[in-house]
Design a protein around this motif. Structure first.
Motif, PDB file in Angstrom:
ATOM      1  N   TRP A  65      32.076  34.199  36.370  1.00  6.57           N
ATOM      2  CA  TRP A  65      32.097  35.473  36.367  1.00  6.57           C
ATOM      3  C   TRP A  65      32.156  36.062  37.654  1.00  6.57           C
ATOM      4  O   TRP A  65      32.967  37.114  38.092  1.00  6.57           O
ATOM      5  CB  TRP A  65      30.844  36.049  35.524  1.00  6.57           C
ATOM      6  N   TRP A  66      31.277  35.639  38.638  1.00  9.96           N
ATOM      7  CA  TRP A  66      31.422  36.029  40.108  1.00  9.96           C
ATOM      8  C   TRP A  66      32.734  36.035  40.650  1.00  9.96           C
ATOM      9  O   TRP A  66      33.111  36.872  41.201  1.00  9.96           O
ATOM     10  CB  TRP A  66      30.186  35.359  40.785  1.00  9.96           C
TER      11      TRP A  66
ATOM     12  N   ASN B  19      37.815  40.897  29.253  1.00 12.09           N
ATOM     13  CA  ASN B  19      37.013  41.858  28.666  1.00 12.09           C
ATOM     14  C   ASN B  19      36.327  41.040  27.559  1.00 12.09           C
ATOM     15  O   ASN B  19      35.824  42.276  26.660  1.00 12.09           O
ATOM     16  CB  ASN B  19      37.795  43.072  28.370  1.00 12.09           C
TER      17      ASN B  19
ATOM     18  N   LEU C 283      28.453  47.868  39.508  1.00 10.59           N
ATOM     19  CA  LEU C 283      28.799  46.436  39.804  1.00 10.59           C
ATOM     20  C   LEU C 283      29.580  46.272  41.094  1.00 10.59           C
ATOM     21  O   LEU C 283      29.567  45.192  41.595  1.00 10.59           O
ATOM     22  CB  LEU C 283      29.911  46.223  38.692  1.00 10.59           C
ATOM     23  N   ALA C 284      30.264  47.048  41.529  1.00  9.26           N
ATOM     24  CA  ALA C 284      31.103  47.332  42.867  1.00  9.26           C
ATOM     25  C   ALA C 284      30.207  47.013  44.029  1.00  9.26           C
ATOM     26  O   ALA C 284      30.650  46.441  45.110  1.00  9.26           O
ATOM     27  CB  ALA C 284      31.927  48.456  43.068  1.00  9.26           C
TER      28      ALA C 284
ATOM     29  N   GLU D 164      35.647  35.577  39.454  1.00 12.58           N
ATOM     30  CA  GLU D 164      36.626  36.543  38.729  1.00 12.58           C
ATOM     31  C   GLU D 164      36.521  37.971  39.418  1.00 12.58           C
ATOM     32  O   GLU D 164      37.440  38.982  38.976  1.00 12.58           O
ATOM     33  CB  GLU D 164      36.699  36.488  37.155  1.00 12.58           C
ATOM     34  N   ASN D 165      35.379  38.263  39.672  1.00 15.84           N
ATOM     35  CA  ASN D 165      35.193  39.944  40.200  1.00 15.84           C
ATOM     36  C   ASN D 165      34.980  40.191  41.568  1.00 15.84           C
ATOM     37  O   ASN D 165      35.048  41.435  42.040  1.00 15.84           O
ATOM     38  CB  ASN D 165      33.701  40.383  39.230  1.00 15.84           C
ATOM     39  N   PHE D 166      34.755  38.979  42.437  1.00 13.91           N
ATOM     40  CA  PHE D 166      34.292  39.316  43.742  1.00 13.91           C
ATOM     41  C   PHE D 166      35.001  38.228  44.628  1.00 13.91           C
ATOM     42  O   PHE D 166      34.970  37.122  44.126  1.00 13.91           O
ATOM     43  CB  PHE D 166      32.909  39.456  44.085  1.00 13.91           C
TER      44      PHE D 166
ATOM     45  N   LEU E  52      27.704  41.202  30.522  1.00 14.94           N
ATOM     46  CA  LEU E  52      28.949  40.867  31.440  1.00 14.94           C
ATOM     47  C   LEU E  52      30.122  40.418  30.409  1.00 14.94           C
ATOM     48  O   LEU E  52      29.911  39.656  29.493  1.00 14.94           O
ATOM     49  CB  LEU E  52      28.573  39.866  32.282  1.00 14.94           C
ATOM     50  N   ASN E  53      31.267  40.734  30.910  1.00  8.85           N
ATOM     51  CA  ASN E  53      32.741  40.456  30.195  1.00  8.85           C
ATOM     52  C   ASN E  53      33.369  39.729  31.162  1.00  8.85           C
ATOM     53  O   ASN E  53      33.304  39.789  32.367  1.00  8.85           O
ATOM     54  CB  ASN E  53      33.336  41.786  29.698  1.00  8.85           C
ATOM     55  N   ASP E  54      34.440  38.691  30.498  1.00  6.72           N
ATOM     56  CA  ASP E  54      35.182  37.866  31.239  1.00  6.72           C
ATOM     57  C   ASP E  54      36.242  38.581  31.554  1.00  6.72           C
ATOM     58  O   ASP E  54      36.311  39.987  31.544  1.00  6.72           O
ATOM     59  CB  ASP E  54      35.504  36.513  30.703  1.00  6.72           C
ATOM     60  N   LYS E  55      37.285  38.281  32.561  1.00  2.00           N
ATOM     61  CA  LYS E  55      38.537  38.874  32.960  1.00  2.00           C
ATOM     62  C   LYS E  55      39.320  39.533  31.756  1.00  2.00           C
ATOM     63  O   LYS E  55      40.139  40.149  32.105  1.00  2.00           O
ATOM     64  CB  LYS E  55      39.368  37.709  33.900  1.00  2.00           C
TER      65      LYS E  55
END
Length: 154
Positions: free
Chosen positions: A58-59, A113, A34-35, A61-63, A108-111
């Motif tokens: 989702w994007w 989890n 994922l990273a 929240e992660n990047f 996929l999970n949200d922030k």
């Protein structure tokens, strides 16, 4: 309109029944970290506003950088086939990737989890429930377990 079928969560003041719940998943030809997603080519497809919002949320929240979209197509089926030919990864609802064991799939999970899910609803006007045909159809739909039907297709 007496009855409508809607994907996504919308405000509705009438009657409604949840028909189906599907996960949002990362899909790729092979396992990816994922990273590494911001550096990998993504294949996007035209979808409804609610689904696009789920993907974008989702994007973000992660990047902190935008995705590297290499290709944008008009349909999920085309997107899935491009992923199967190792042209990039995609973020898709699980129904689109059913029966594709050859592809790597990561729900996929949200922030917090929690799994990110999209719902399919049957909406109807409460007053129309008094109509015999409408009531009979709604009762028929209540007897069908769409989640089990989808699972058995594997």
């Amino acid at each position: 309109m007496h009855i409508g079928f809607v994907r996504g969560d919308y405000k509705w003041i009438g009657g409604k029944r949840l028909l189906l719940e599907e996960n949002l998943s990362l899909v790729s030809y092979s396992k990816i970290d994922l990273a590494e997603l911001p550096t990998l080519p993504r294949i996007d497809y035209i979808c409804d506003v609610k689904l696009q919002d789920m993907i974008d949320t989702w994007w973000s929240e992660n990047f902190s950088v935008p995705p590297k979209v290499g290709i944008k197509v008009d349909k999920t089926d085309t997107c899935r086939e491009m992923v199967a030919h190792d042209l990039g990864y995609a973020i898709m609802p699980s129904l689109v990737i059913k029966n594709t064991e050859n592809l790597y799939q990561l729900p996929l999970n949200d922030k917090d989890n929690n799994p990110i899910t999209r719902h399919t609803w049957m909406f109807y006007n409460q007053d129309d429930y008094n109509l015999k045909l409408v009531r009979t159809f709604i009762e028929f739909m209540d007897e069908i377990n769409f989640q089990d039907m989808i699972s058995k297709q594997n």
